[in-house]
Design an enzyme around this catalytic site. Structure first.
Site, PDB file in Angstrom:
ATOM      1  N   CYS A  79       0.891  -1.605   0.018  1.00 14.10           N
ATOM      2  CA  CYS A  79       0.038   0.412  -0.107  1.00 14.10           C
ATOM      3  C   CYS A  79       0.684   1.307  -0.125  1.00 14.10           C
ATOM      4  O   CYS A  79       1.663   1.773  -1.543  1.00 14.10           O
ATOM      5  CB  CYS A  79      -1.069  -0.425   1.078  1.00 14.10           C
ATOM      6  SG  CYS A  79      -2.822   0.943   0.760  1.00 14.10           S
ATOM      7  N   GLU A  88      -1.402  -9.041   4.907  1.00 18.74           N
ATOM      8  CA  GLU A  88      -1.081  -8.444   7.096  1.00 18.74           C
ATOM      9  C   GLU A  88      -2.452  -8.488   7.064  1.00 18.74           C
ATOM     10  O   GLU A  88      -2.509  -9.418   8.948  1.00 18.74           O
ATOM     11  CB  GLU A  88       0.242  -7.432   7.303  1.00 18.74           C
ATOM     12  CG  GLU A  88      -0.802  -6.110   7.592  1.00 18.74           C
ATOM     13  CD  GLU A  88      -1.125  -5.582   5.815  1.00 18.74           C
ATOM     14  OE1 GLU A  88      -0.689  -6.025   5.203  1.00 18.74           O
ATOM     15  OE2 GLU A  88      -0.984  -4.124   6.278  1.00 18.74           O
ATOM     16  N   HIS A 105      -3.873  -5.475   1.500  1.00 26.19           N
ATOM     17  CA  HIS A 105      -2.598  -5.639   2.955  1.00 26.19           C
ATOM     18  C   HIS A 105      -3.088  -7.552   3.288  1.00 26.19           C
ATOM     19  O   HIS A 105      -3.690  -7.465   3.752  1.00 26.19           O
ATOM     20  CB  HIS A 105      -3.610  -4.884   3.637  1.00 26.19           C
ATOM     21  CG  HIS A 105      -2.920  -3.779   3.741  1.00 26.19           C
ATOM     22  ND1 HIS A 105      -2.551  -3.085   3.778  1.00 26.19           N
ATOM     23  CD2 HIS A 105      -4.515  -2.049   3.207  1.00 26.19           C
ATOM     24  CE1 HIS A 105      -2.780  -1.917   3.505  1.00 26.19           C
ATOM     25  NE2 HIS A 105      -3.301  -1.199   3.132  1.00 26.19           N
TER      26      HIS A 105
END
Lengths: 239, 83
Positions: A86, A197, A195
């Site tokens: 990002c 994560e 994302h």
């Protein structure tokens, strides 16, 4: 076990999640402050998401002049693995370590929701544990996610297989060629808008993102796992 | 050395979608400005710089644009020096 440096800029806000995800994958992950110039013998560097320097001027434009970026560029030039997630992707583009740029979403709205993406390249340090063509659900959270490259650059990216992730079904932000992630010509620098994560455990709604981090460890563990990575370094993905 | 003021205009490249400009255009048309054919939105920066000559001030400003103020992939810029 790989040493993974997670760079923290003023305004980073995905650094803790990224550190946790790398540790959960079995890496020796630690923070590096943006003013530091020593990556502490990192095998891989991750630039996490957030709003570095408030995203003033342009997303990533000021962060790219942080002292740490010199060390990151040197690491990348030496063939070291670098992942930008990002805002990290935006910084890598601003720094010229990845081609293209990320502009305001086509419909202006900040988008924070899961999207479908297809893995288009598995010969990068962060996608080798996926199967080519595999579809994933990963969250996006960005206002400036429209990947832009001129026609010539886009053609080169396609010809060299440098598109790593592509939006499937809908293109949420108007990106050129539905691009959600690209890699450098040397394939060691990767930038992605979604994302991983935020999607690496069942408690987070799914774990499609876990193998981004497991891929690093998989390099040593099982070189020819063929994409279905279920056990790495004694750690198992719960399916 | 003299003090110069450099006005820098940074605009999204004409070939690229400018959603901000489009949103402003739609808002103007909704207000009844039916004669608005197009709007593009960019940035205007005013930089005070000390330089030996006016040309040198312009050259410094262009270097600033190349290095930081404009993205060479997506934006064009123009520098106007005064006095």
């Amino acid at each position: 076990m790989h040493r993974v440096a997670v760079v923290v800029f003023p305004g980073s806000n995905c650094d803790a999640d990224t550190l946790d995800a790398a540790r959960a994958a079995g890496s020796d992950a630690y923070y590096v402050w943006h003013r530091d110039t020593d990556l502490q013998r990192a095998d891989a560097v991750i630039l996490p998401g957030g709003f570095s320097y408030g995203d003033y001027l342009r997303s990533g434009a000021i962060a790219r002049f942080s002292p740490v970026l010199g060390a990151v560029a040197e690491h990348a030039r030496a063939g070291g693995a670098v992942l930008g997630i990002c805002n990290g992707f935006q910084i890598l583009c601003e720094a010229g370590l990845l081609p293209g740029a990320l502009m305001r979403n086509a419909r202006l709205k900040f988008l924070s929701r899961p999207v479908r993406v297809r893995v288009a390249a598995t010969d990068t340090p962060f996608t080798r544990s996926y199967a080519r063509g595999e579809e994933l659900t990963l969250p996006i959270a960005h206002g400036d996610g429209r990947y832009v490259a001129d026609a010539e650059t886009a053609a080169v990216l396609e010809a060299n297989g440098q598109v790593v992730l592509r939006y499937v079904g809908e293109n949420p932000n108007g990106s050129t060629h539905d691009i959600a992630g690209v890699c450098s010509a040397g394939r060691n620098v990767v930038g992605i808008m979604p994302h991983p994560e935020r999607r690496m455990a069942p408690a987070l709604g799914g774990q499609d993102g876990a193998r981004i981090f497991l891929s690093l460890e998989a390099r040593n563990a099982t070189q020819h796992a063929g994409g279905d990575m279920r056990a790495v370094d004694g750690r198992h993905l719960r399916v | 050395m003299s003090a110069y003021t450099v006005e820098i205009r940074v605009m999204p490249r004409a070939s690229l979608l400018d959603p901000q400009g489009q949103a402003v255009q739609h808002a103007l048309q909704a207000l009844g400005f039916r004669d608005v054919a197009s709007v593009r939105a960019g940035k205007h920066l005013v930089v005070e710089v000390d330089a030996p000559t006016r040309d040198e001030a312009a050259a410094r400003a262009r270097t600033m644009c190349d290095r930081l103020l404009a993205n060479p992939v997506t934006e064009d810029y123009e520098c106007i020096v005064s006095p």
